[in-house]
Structure formats: structure tokens, C-alpha cells
Write an enzyme that holds these catalytic residues in place. Structure first.
Site, PDB file in Angstrom:
ATOM      1  N   CYS A 189      26.081 -27.067  -1.347  1.00  0.00           N
ATOM      2  CA  CYS A 189      26.357 -28.489  -1.240  1.00  0.00           C
ATOM      3  C   CYS A 189      26.719 -28.924  -2.654  1.00  0.00           C
ATOM      4  O   CYS A 189      25.966 -28.671  -3.593  1.00  0.00           O
ATOM      5  CB  CYS A 189      25.113 -29.246  -0.768  1.00  0.00           C
ATOM      6  SG  CYS A 189      25.298 -31.032  -0.904  1.00  0.00           S
ATOM      7  N   GLU A 191     -11.154   7.791  15.386  1.00  0.00           N
ATOM      8  CA  GLU A 191     -11.658   6.412  15.284  1.00  0.00           C
ATOM      9  C   GLU A 191     -10.545   5.513  14.792  1.00  0.00           C
ATOM     10  O   GLU A 191      -9.607   5.987  14.153  1.00  0.00           O
ATOM     11  CB  GLU A 191     -12.801   6.336  14.254  1.00  0.00           C
ATOM     12  CG  GLU A 191     -14.011   7.137  14.618  1.00  0.00           C
ATOM     13  CD  GLU A 191     -14.964   7.302  13.431  1.00  0.00           C
ATOM     14  OE1 GLU A 191     -14.867   6.520  12.457  1.00  0.00           O
ATOM     15  OE2 GLU A 191     -15.776   8.224  13.478  1.00  0.00           O
ATOM     16  N   LYS A 193      -8.951   2.970  12.234  1.00  0.00           N
ATOM     17  CA  LYS A 193      -9.129   2.758  10.799  1.00  0.00           C
ATOM     18  C   LYS A 193      -9.093   1.246  10.568  1.00  0.00           C
ATOM     19  O   LYS A 193      -8.051   0.612  10.732  1.00  0.00           O
ATOM     20  CB  LYS A 193      -8.021   3.468  10.011  1.00  0.00           C
ATOM     21  CG  LYS A 193      -8.220   3.374   8.510  1.00  0.00           C
ATOM     22  CD  LYS A 193      -7.239   4.289   7.796  1.00  0.00           C
ATOM     23  CE  LYS A 193      -7.455   4.337   6.299  1.00  0.00           C
ATOM     24  NZ  LYS A 193      -7.567   3.057   5.638  1.00  0.00           N
ATOM     25  N   ASP A 248       0.831  -1.212   0.000  1.00  0.00           N
ATOM     26  CA  ASP A 248       0.000   0.000   0.000  1.00  0.00           C
ATOM     27  C   ASP A 248       0.857   1.251   0.000  1.00  0.00           C
ATOM     28  O   ASP A 248       0.540   2.242  -0.652  1.00  0.00           O
ATOM     29  CB  ASP A 248      -0.893   0.020   1.236  1.00  0.00           C
ATOM     30  CG  ASP A 248      -1.978  -1.035   1.156  1.00  0.00           C
ATOM     31  OD1 ASP A 248      -2.739  -1.168   2.103  1.00  0.00           O
ATOM     32  OD2 ASP A 248      -2.046  -1.732   0.122  1.00  0.00           O
ATOM     33  N   SER A 295     -12.839   8.851  -0.600  1.00  0.00           N
ATOM     34  CA  SER A 295     -11.691   8.236   0.046  1.00  0.00           C
ATOM     35  C   SER A 295     -11.104   9.267   1.010  1.00  0.00           C
ATOM     36  O   SER A 295     -11.607  10.375   1.110  1.00  0.00           O
ATOM     37  CB  SER A 295     -10.719   7.865  -1.066  1.00  0.00           C
ATOM     38  OG  SER A 295      -9.515   7.483  -0.523  1.00  0.00           O
ATOM     39  N   LEU A 296     -10.081   8.911   1.735  1.00  0.00           N
ATOM     40  CA  LEU A 296      -9.487   9.846   2.694  1.00  0.00           C
ATOM     41  C   LEU A 296      -8.070  10.218   2.291  1.00  0.00           C
ATOM     42  O   LEU A 296      -7.356   9.409   1.710  1.00  0.00           O
ATOM     43  CB  LEU A 296      -9.441   9.211   4.088  1.00  0.00           C
ATOM     44  CG  LEU A 296     -10.783   8.976   4.781  1.00  0.00           C
ATOM     45  CD1 LEU A 296     -10.578   8.170   6.055  1.00  0.00           C
ATOM     46  CD2 LEU A 296     -11.452  10.307   5.088  1.00  0.00           C
ATOM     47  N   ARG A 305     -18.171   0.397  -2.518  1.00  0.00           N
ATOM     48  CA  ARG A 305     -17.844   1.772  -2.871  1.00  0.00           C
ATOM     49  C   ARG A 305     -17.694   1.946  -4.387  1.00  0.00           C
ATOM     50  O   ARG A 305     -18.060   2.976  -4.935  1.00  0.00           O
ATOM     51  CB  ARG A 305     -16.540   2.188  -2.180  1.00  0.00           C
ATOM     52  CG  ARG A 305     -16.238   3.635  -2.450  1.00  0.00           C
ATOM     53  CD  ARG A 305     -15.140   4.130  -1.561  1.00  0.00           C
ATOM     54  NE  ARG A 305     -13.855   3.652  -2.012  1.00  0.00           N
ATOM     55  CZ  ARG A 305     -12.717   3.924  -1.401  1.00  0.00           C
ATOM     56  NH1 ARG A 305     -12.719   4.607  -0.278  1.00  0.00           N
ATOM     57  NH2 ARG A 305     -11.584   3.485  -1.880  1.00  0.00           N
TER      58      ARG A 305
HETATM   59  S1  IVH Z   1     -14.665   7.482   7.116  1.00  0.00           S
HETATM   60  C1  IVH Z   1     -15.369  10.528   3.846  1.00  0.00           C
HETATM   61  N1  IVH Z   1     -13.912   5.973   9.120  1.00  0.00           N
HETATM   62  O1  IVH Z   1     -10.686   3.855   5.047  1.00  0.00           O
HETATM   63  C2  IVH Z   1     -14.992   9.614   4.959  1.00  0.00           C
HETATM   64  N2  IVH Z   1     -13.283   5.297   6.935  1.00  0.00           N
HETATM   65  O2  IVH Z   1      -8.831   5.321   3.363  1.00  0.00           O
HETATM   66  C3  IVH Z   1     -15.315   8.214   4.664  1.00  0.00           C
HETATM   67  N3  IVH Z   1     -12.040   3.185   6.858  1.00  0.00           N
HETATM   68  O3  IVH Z   1     -12.867   4.349   2.380  1.00  0.00           O
HETATM   69  C4  IVH Z   1     -14.583   7.228   5.401  1.00  0.00           C
HETATM   70  N4  IVH Z   1     -12.034   2.808   9.002  1.00  0.00           N
HETATM   71  O4  IVH Z   1     -12.973   2.098   3.685  1.00  0.00           O
HETATM   72  C5  IVH Z   1     -13.882   6.145   7.790  1.00  0.00           C
HETATM   73  N5  IVH Z   1     -13.327   4.706  10.989  1.00  0.00           N
HETATM   74  C6  IVH Z   1     -13.321   4.889   9.666  1.00  0.00           C
HETATM   75  C7  IVH Z   1     -12.686   3.963   8.798  1.00  0.00           C
HETATM   76  C8  IVH Z   1     -12.691   4.215   7.433  1.00  0.00           C
HETATM   77  C9  IVH Z   1     -11.663   2.349   7.822  1.00  0.00           C
HETATM   78  C10 IVH Z   1     -11.716   2.987   5.431  1.00  0.00           C
HETATM   79  C11 IVH Z   1     -12.866   3.239   4.496  1.00  0.00           C
HETATM   80  C12 IVH Z   1     -12.394   4.404   3.671  1.00  0.00           C
HETATM   81  C13 IVH Z   1     -10.908   4.242   3.725  1.00  0.00           C
HETATM   82  C14 IVH Z   1     -10.182   5.509   3.379  1.00  0.00           C
END
Ligand code: IVH
Length: 681
Positions: A422, A109, A111, A29, A78-79, A132
Site C-alpha cells: 500500500c 509405553e 512418551k 528438538d 536419558s534415552l 533429573r
Molecule cells: S523411561 C532409562 N519412559 O523421556 C529410562 N521415559 O528422552 C528412563 N519420558 O528422560 C526413562 N515418557 O523424561 C521413560 N514412558 C516413558 C517416558 C519417558 C517420557 C521422558 C523422560 C526421559 C526422556 C528421554
């Protein structure tokens, strides 16, 4: 610049396609993120490159055709990522300057490492679940999601008219292990990691298969709501969702300021293994909806949230023993036998230690507690001992004097060679390694002829050399333990099909000392027929580009050996293709399996001259630059490698490959999976 941007776009699309569509990944990743960052930086610097369809603006990959498309009312974004606390602070500073004041409080939170889905309830009943997809359109997986226990089919009495919530589907580690144990018992291959397995399990055509997979769900975000209470903060959302009976992980925290956020991040990282599910970071969200709205979003991610990513994982475990495995050419490779440890998404119990010098440099000793690192899907590594836990008087490891095989022949390390070998002509370990190599994916690719079966067939006296494989009879195979009629038939079909492989693969498969897959291609391309190679003298062989004097001498010596010639004659009699490319393998040598990838070579390789290695990488579309960077796919280290390159690779989490792993990479375009060194176990 445009060329680089186009190249990056192509690479990102390729990897995103694998990841989102086929639930597979070829690169860690971190490498994917590095490609994305590079492209984003280029587009910022040269706005003329900006393209509305750039991967930096579109999320994920288009939905696949298997499931009906579902348009998301509110896009599933996505983030943005922060890889260290400085990047986290920079995110906060940017947000504060847009707002003209602090962005906090924040909700922190965990992840979760799974896949995002959106679940829609109407009047409290589950009506639709979707992946998604590309963020705007996902796939309808309602029937599969409905089998997940954590996803309520009905909500409580005060459910709003319409509620669409988002969350992460994942497979808990114990469930993943149970599944793998069952697969092993059934003679099936283990799955690599919980994330990919969860994704694959969700995208099954038959919901009954999903139902068996023990998936779970954490819910963490509101999509849309009509008719519910007035909610003004994300923290209130989480409370409301939990109140409705949805599974909200209770490790979230309302953090007043960034100092509190940093504290949460550190604790989350320290405690990352206290859960029975995988986390790969922390998500930080601005709590106040009004501020979220003011901050808005780019086309790719909201500005009011950020994902802090944990660094590649390291864990400590006991080093039970150091053993050596004997490869097909007699190479003795030390490997660590570890107390099984779950790290970087999979259970690791073996890790290569490359050679004597590496063991000495790391000073790891059997009985030590050692630190093991595994990033994404790359080979696990033993990094160092935990000296504070070393038992008193623990002796250093010595390279064994003798081969583990029955002949107990001496293991020799020749001058200028990093490896021990060997050299016993009848070493069974070598013999098994040689046949395994012959049958392996990069060579003759014989389905069903892996390590276990090779050992079994040798033990039963059915095969001694590679040519004996073609004399196997189905009737004899059927009666072996482990084989039923179906497996026997498949093995026979695999053997039959392998007769049509290309000359390059055959040459590689023969296990000629110093002759790797790439050199096999050079020779096959130059001569076109095995007989012409057999009759060429050393000078003629050494003229072939990529073939130096050492390789030429070794090829000559191989075909001067009467035993080897006898094997060649048996192969000919069996009908194995000796004449150049085969229709089935046509052009495959030039498949651009490393397109755009950067592979740094350092130190002296045994089976390649430097030009040969470079040419082999280039023939597959790759580059071999001189320095290591975040986007380097791998570093190949031979004898006396450049220390600064290795250090840089280590700090960036770039995998370091030995020559054998390099061969695998050339043959398949992929990093070698799993921890088991050749011939181990
Ligand atoms: S919030 C616009 N909260 O991480 C915000 N995402 O890298 C939407 N993910 O697509 C996402 N834990 O699949 C959110 N506590 C959490 C999460 C979380 C895992 C994943 C999710 C997202 C991705 C982004």
C-alpha cells in the site's frame, strides 16, 4: 574436526543450558538432536576427540543453585532416539546381536512430553522428589511435587521399605488452556506450550504457585527398591506400581516381537490427539531384567530402551479466511485465519502465507480444510489443502485489490517484487505498523508499546507518527481504558529509556524502505551520526559495504521528504540519541546471537543485497552456507527462491522465514514466536 567438535559441544551446552536451566528453547528438538547426532558420529569416527565430559556422555545440564542438590542413587539416564522405523529396527538388531538372540518381549509405553522426576517413598511415605538435573545430581523439588494431586503422599499398606520411582510431570492441555485464559484475562502474556510451562511451574520457589498450576504425573520406571516383592520384568514393575496406587498410564503394551512394537508405534502416532496430554513418541523397553542387565548402558543411555520420536506435527483445520496485514512499510502480507487447532505443542489460529505466489502455489482457498504444521517453537505453516474435502465450486483466493484501511488505496505489486504494497502516505494500517515497528524489540524496544496500545493511542488521537510517542503525557495515558497508574508509569519509563538507543536501532526503527536492521548497523558504523547520513548523497551512501544502489536511493528519498525531516526534528527536540552507539547498547550490534548457526539464504531479498545478508549473519557469528541440512537453523526465502532448497527444508522440518522473520532473527537471535503476522488481528 576438533574445531567442529568443539563448536558442537559449545552449541549443545548452550541449548541444553537454556532447556534444562531456564526452561526455554531456541531451536526445535529435532535440531538439537541433529547436533547431538553429528557430535556422536564425529566422536565415533575420531576416537581421539572423545572427552569424558562431552555432552554425548553427560546428560542435561548441571543443576541450578536455586534448589538443594540431590544425588540420585541410580543415575537418571536419558534415552537414545529412533526417528523412523528403520532406526528402531537397527536398535533391535544391535540388541539382538549383543544378546545372541532376540531382545523381546518389549514393553511399549507412550512418551510423555514433560519433565522427568524421581520420587522417593520410605515406609510408604513420600520423603523426597528431585528433578533429573545432569542425571547424577538433580534438584530437590519435594515441596512442589507434594502439591501435585497425582503424586500420592502415602502408598498402600504393602508398600516396600524404600521405593524410588520415576515418572513424567506434565501439564494436561485443558489445564494449560485454563491457565492461559486466566493470564489473558489478567492482561498477561500467554505461555507458549505445556512442557515449558510445566517445567517452570515445578521450579517455583513458592510451592503455592506450583499448587495453582494443575500439574499431573505419570509414573513409568523403577529407580530403587528395598523390601518389595521379587520383580523380574518391567511389565511386572508397572503392575506393581499401579497396585500401590501410583498413576501408571494404562496405554502400555507387552509386545512379543518387533512387529507388534511397530503396530503399537503406528497406532500411538495416529491416536496421539486422543489424549488430553502431549506425547512426543513411544518408549520401547526390553521387558526382562536379566536381558536389560546383559545389555547394560553407555554413559548416556541404556541399551535396553529406545525412544521412537514422532515426526513434526501436522494437523488439519478449517481455513476460515485469508486476510492481509499491512506492515510499517506498507507491505501487504497475506495470512491464514484458522479455526484454532492444537499442533506442535501450542494453539495455532493464524499462520503467514508470505505472498501471493505462495498462496497460488499451495492453492489454499478460504473454506478449505488445510494441513498445518508446527515443529517445536517455530512459526506454524499452512502446507496444503485437503482436496478431498474441498466444497464443490470453492473459488480460488484473489489478492485483494485495495488496502483494508479506510483510504481503500490500491495495493500494488511492482515488477520483480513478490510482495504487494500500500503506497498511500496516510494509510492508518501502515501508520500503526510503522509505530509498532519503531517500538519493536529489534528497533527502539519500547516496553509496553505493542500492537494493542499503538492502535489505542492512534484511535484516541494521541499519536500520529513515531515522534509523537515522545510527546505523550502520563496524565493523558492514565485515563485510557486498559491503563492504570502502574501501566502508564511503565510505558512512560519505557519511552524515556528508548531515547538512549543506538543510531543503528533508530535508523531501523524509522521504517525506511529497504533498510533492515543489518543495513542500519552498516550505516551507523560508517557515519556515526544521523546528520551525516541525512547530508550524504546517493553515491556516498552506496559506497557503504552492504548498501547497494537500491537501498542508497531509498535512504536518500526518505530524507528528501519534508514530512520525514519534520519527524526527525521532533525526535531531535525530544532528546533521542542520534550519535552512534549508546552506552546502553554498546557493542550489541556485534553480539554473537547466531554463533555457529547456519542460515541459508535463497532468492532475492528486498532489504538486503546477498552480501549484506551474509555480512549481517556473519556479524552475529553465524554462517550462510549454500545448502540445507539437518542442522540448518532456518532458510530465508526471498523472491524466486531455489525450489530444491525449500523442498529440502520442508522435508527436514527446517523453518522457512520471510524477510520480516529474518529481521526478527537478526535482531534477537531467535526464531519469531507465535503465529500472528505483523499487524494482524
Ligand atoms: S523411561 C532409562 N519412559 O523421556 C529410562 N521415559 O528422552 C528412563 N519420558 O528422560 C526413562 N515418557 O523424561 C521413560 N514412558 C516413558 C517416558 C519417558 C517420557 C521422558 C523422560 C526421559 C526422556 C528421554
Amino acid at each position: 574436526m576438533r574445531a567442529r567438535a568443539e563448536e558442537l559441544t559449545r552449541l549443545i551446552r548452550h541449548h541444553a543450558g537454556l532447556y534444562y536451566d531456564r526452561d526455554k528453547s531456541e531451536i526445535a528438538d529435532a535440531d538439537y538432536d541433529a547436533l547431538m547426532s553429528e557430535l556422536r558420529a564425529l566422536e565415533q569416527e575420531f576416537p581421539e576427540l572423545a572427552d569424558p565430559l562431552s555432552p554425548t556422555r553427560t546428560v542435561g545440564a548441571p543443576p541450578s543453585e536455586l534448589f538443594a542438590p540431590v544425588a540420585h542413587d541410580v543415575p537418571m539416564m536419558s534415552l537414545d532416539n529412533a526417528f523412523d522405523l528403520d532406526e528402531l529396527r537397527a536398535w533391535d538388531t544391535r540388541a539382538a546381536s549383543r544378546l545372541d538372540g532376540p531382545a523381546g518381549p518389549y514393553v511399549c509405553e507412550l512418551k510423555f512430553d514433560g519433565l522427568a522426576i524421581s520420587v522417593r517413598y520410605e515406609r510408604g511415605r513420600l520423603v523426597r522428589a528431585a528433578t533429573r538435573g545432569d542425571g547424577r545430581v538433580g534438584e530437590d523439588v519435594t515441596h512442589n511435587v507434594a502439591t501435585i494431586d497425582d503424586v500420592p503422599r502415602r502408598l498402600g499398606a504393602d508398600a516396600p521399605e524404600v521405593l524410588e520411582v520415576r515418572g513424567e510431570v506434565y501439564m494436561a492441555i485443558p489445564a494449560f488452556e485454563r491457565l492461559n485464559e486466566a493470564r489473558e484475562a489478567a492482561g498477561e502474556a500467554r505461555y507458549a506450550n505445556p512442557r515449558n510451562t510445566a517445567a517452570g511451574s515445578l521450579r517455583q520457589k513458592d510451592p503455592a504457585v506450583t499448587a495453582e498450576r494443575e500439574l499431573s504425573w505419570w509414573c513409568y520406571q523403577l529407580g530403587t527398591m528395598t523390601g518389595g516383592p521379587a520383580i523380574r520384568r518391567h511389565s511386572e514393575t508397572l503392575e506393581f506400581l499401579a497396585h500401590l496406587g501410583l498413576p501408571v498410564n494404562d496405554a502400555w503394551l507387552l509386545a512379543e516381537d518387533l512387529v507388534a512394537v511397530e503396530g503399537y508405534v503406528q497406532t500411538a502416532e495416529q491416536r496421539r490427539h486422543d489424549h488430553d496430554y502431549e506425547t512426543d513418541g513411544v518408549v520401547i523397553k526390553v521387558d526382562d531384567f536379566a536381558r536389560q542387565a546383559e545389555l547394560g548402558a553407555t554413559s548416556h543411555h541404556p541399551r535396553w530402551a529406545v525412544a521412537y520420536k514422532f515426526p513434526p506435527e501436522e494437523r488439519s483445520t478449517k481455513l476460515r479466511a485469508i486476510q492481509v496485514s499491512i506492515g510499517g512499510k506498507g507491505k501487504a502480507t497475506p495470512f491464514a485465519v484458522l479455526e484454532p487447532v492444537f499442533v506442535g505443542g501450542s494453539t495455532v489460529q493464524m499462520a503467514t502465507l508470505h505472498n501471493e505466489d505462495q498462496v497460488k502455489a499451495k492453492d489454499v482457498r478460504p473454506g478449505d480444510t488445510v494441513v498445518v504444521r508446527k515443529a517445536g517453537d517455530v512459526i506454524p505453516e499452512v502446507l496444503r489443502p485437503v482436496l478431498s474435502e474441498r466444497p464443490e465450486g470453492l473459488p480460488a483466493w484473489e489478492f485483494p485489490e485495495f488496502c483494508p484501511c479506510d483510504n481503500h488505496s490500491r495495493l500494488v505489486r511492482e515488477e520483480g517484487d513478490a510482495a504487494h504494497h500500500c503506497r498511500h502516505p496516510q494509510c492508518p494500517a501502515q501508520q500503526a505498523g510503522g509505530i509498532e515497528h519503531f517500538a519493536s524489540r529489534g528497533a527502539m524496544d519500547i516496553e509496553g508499546l505493542g500492537e494493542k496500545n499503538v492502535h489505542l493511542l492512534i484511535r484516541e488521537g494521541l499519536i500520529v507518527d513515531v515522534a509523537d510517542v515522545y510527546a505523550l503525557e502520563e496524565a493523558a495515558v492514565v485515563s485510557l481504558e486498559n491503563f492504570g497508574p502502574k501501566k502508564a508509569r511503565n510505558l512512560m519509563a519505557g519511552i524515556e529509556a528508548s531515547k538512549e538507543r543506538s543510531l543503528a536501532r533508530l535508523l531501523f526503527g524509522l521504517n525506511i524502505r529497504h533498510l533492515g536492521g543489518a543495513v542500519g548497523e552498516f550505516l551507523a558504523g560508517e557515519f556515526g551520526h544521523l546528520d551525516d547520513i541525512i547530508s550524504a548523497d546517493v553515491e556516498r551512501l552506496a559506497e557503504v559495504p552492504g548498501v547497494g544502489p537500491t537501498i542508497a536511493a531509498s535512504v536518500r528519498a526518505f530524507f528528501d521528504d519534508a514530512g520525514n525531516l519534520a519527524v526527525v526534528e521532533k525526535l531531535r527536540a525530544a532528546g533521542v540519541n542520534f550519535a552512534g552507539p549508546s552506552p546502553a547498547d554498546e557493542g550489541e550490534a556485534l553480539r554473537p546471537t547466531l554463533e555457529g548457526r547456519a542460515i541459508v539464504v535463497t532468492g532475492a531479498l528486498e532489504n538486503f543485497s546477498r552480501e549484506g545478508a551474509t555480512a549481517a549473519i556473519a556479524a552475529r557469528g553465524g554462517r550462510s552456507p549454500n545448502s540445507v541440512s539437518g542442522s540448518t537453523m532456518a532458510v530465508v526465502a526471498g523472491a524466486a527462491p531455489g525450489a530444491s532448497k525449500l523442498t529440502k527444508a520442508e522435508s527436514l522440518g527446517v523453518p522457512i522465514l520471510d524477510e520480516q522473520a529474518f529481521e526478527h532473527l537478526l535482531a534477537t537471535g531467535e526464531l519469531p514466536p507465535g503465529a500472528a503476522p505483523e499487524g494482524a488481528g
